[in-house]
Design an enzyme around this catalytic site. Sequence first.
Site, PDB file in Angstrom:
ATOM      1  N   CYS A  77       0.851  -1.183   0.000  1.00 13.16           N
ATOM      2  CA  CYS A  77       0.000   0.000   0.000  1.00 13.16           C
ATOM      3  C   CYS A  77       0.889   1.236   0.000  1.00 13.16           C
ATOM      4  O   CYS A  77       1.893   1.273   0.705  1.00 13.16           O
ATOM      5  CB  CYS A  77      -0.883  -0.012   1.247  1.00 13.16           C
ATOM      6  SG  CYS A  77      -1.941   1.438   1.414  1.00 13.16           S
ATOM      7  N   HIS A  86      -8.949  -3.645  -2.014  1.00 11.88           N
ATOM      8  CA  HIS A  86      -8.043  -2.849  -1.177  1.00 11.88           C
ATOM      9  C   HIS A  86      -8.453  -1.367  -1.188  1.00 11.88           C
ATOM     10  O   HIS A  86      -8.547  -0.727  -0.141  1.00 11.88           O
ATOM     11  CB  HIS A  86      -6.607  -3.028  -1.693  1.00 11.88           C
ATOM     12  CG  HIS A  86      -5.576  -2.225  -0.975  1.00 11.88           C
ATOM     13  ND1 HIS A  86      -4.657  -2.793  -0.121  1.00 11.88           N
ATOM     14  CD2 HIS A  86      -5.322  -0.896  -0.962  1.00 11.88           C
ATOM     15  CE1 HIS A  86      -3.884  -1.832   0.387  1.00 11.88           C
ATOM     16  NE2 HIS A  86      -4.260  -0.670  -0.119  1.00 11.88           N
ATOM     17  N   GLU A  87      -8.730  -0.836  -2.388  1.00 12.87           N
ATOM     18  CA  GLU A  87      -9.051   0.597  -2.506  1.00 12.87           C
ATOM     19  C   GLU A  87     -10.438   0.911  -1.944  1.00 12.87           C
ATOM     20  O   GLU A  87     -10.637   1.957  -1.331  1.00 12.87           O
ATOM     21  CB  GLU A  87      -8.940   1.062  -3.967  1.00 12.87           C
ATOM     22  CG  GLU A  87      -7.573   0.854  -4.622  1.00 12.87           C
ATOM     23  CD  GLU A  87      -6.394   1.380  -3.811  1.00 12.87           C
ATOM     24  OE1 GLU A  87      -6.565   2.334  -3.031  1.00 12.87           O
ATOM     25  OE2 GLU A  87      -5.292   0.809  -3.941  1.00 12.87           O
ATOM     26  N   HIS A 144     -10.264   1.373   1.668  1.00 14.29           N
ATOM     27  CA  HIS A 144      -9.796   2.718   2.038  1.00 14.29           C
ATOM     28  C   HIS A 144     -10.972   3.690   2.171  1.00 14.29           C
ATOM     29  O   HIS A 144     -10.972   4.571   3.029  1.00 14.29           O
ATOM     30  CB  HIS A 144      -8.830   3.277   0.981  1.00 14.29           C
ATOM     31  CG  HIS A 144      -7.392   2.892   1.183  1.00 14.29           C
ATOM     32  ND1 HIS A 144      -6.676   3.241   2.318  1.00 14.29           N
ATOM     33  CD2 HIS A 144      -6.522   2.215   0.408  1.00 14.29           C
ATOM     34  CE1 HIS A 144      -5.430   2.779   2.205  1.00 14.29           C
ATOM     35  NE2 HIS A 144      -5.312   2.142   1.060  1.00 14.29           N
TER      36      HIS A 144
HETATM   37 ZN   LIG Z   1      -3.699   1.257   0.191  1.00 10.99          ZN
END
Ligand SMILES: [Zn+2]
Length: 168
Positions: free
Chosen positions: A87, A129-130, A133
């Site tokens: 990341c 993953h995004e 966030h």
């Molecule tokens: Zn990330």
Amino acid sequence: MAFRRILKYPDGELKKSSCSVDLGDDVTDLVRDLHDTLNVSGGVGLSAPQIGVHKRVIFISCEQFAGEMINPIIKEMNDVKRLPEGCLSFPGVSEDIERCDNIVVEYTKLSGEKITEKFTGLPAQVVQHEVDHLDGILMIDSLSRLKRSKVLKRVQKVKKGVYDMLNN
Ligand SMILES: [Zn+2]
């Protein structure tokens, strides 16, 4: 071209949830900034909260898919795997994280086009993953306390290394 500073763990801004957005000039600027910042950083994905903007916009850049996703929603997730992950907010860190290998995502393009798309492998991992966030969820949240403290030490070491480099 607008390169924005990427927030690094443990910055508290990374833990905040992001809001859905309407298309408009500010989203166009945001997508451009995400694109430019990701290009310079050499990552495969970047979310708006990582540059301090709490809006549900991500940018993906890998071989199978490159482009923006506005208000992405993961509708289906299948085939759990443990995969190494990094990341841009955790420089120097790679950890095995559980992700689904097959997903279906709904999102909007800057053009206003609404898309439902299936992803397998790397882009599926990056989208998960995004999107995490956008909900203030970080890759280390699923790790044990001991592993998390090791990750924190590593990030601080990399940050200090960059600081020393800039000041020598
Ligand atoms: Zn990330």
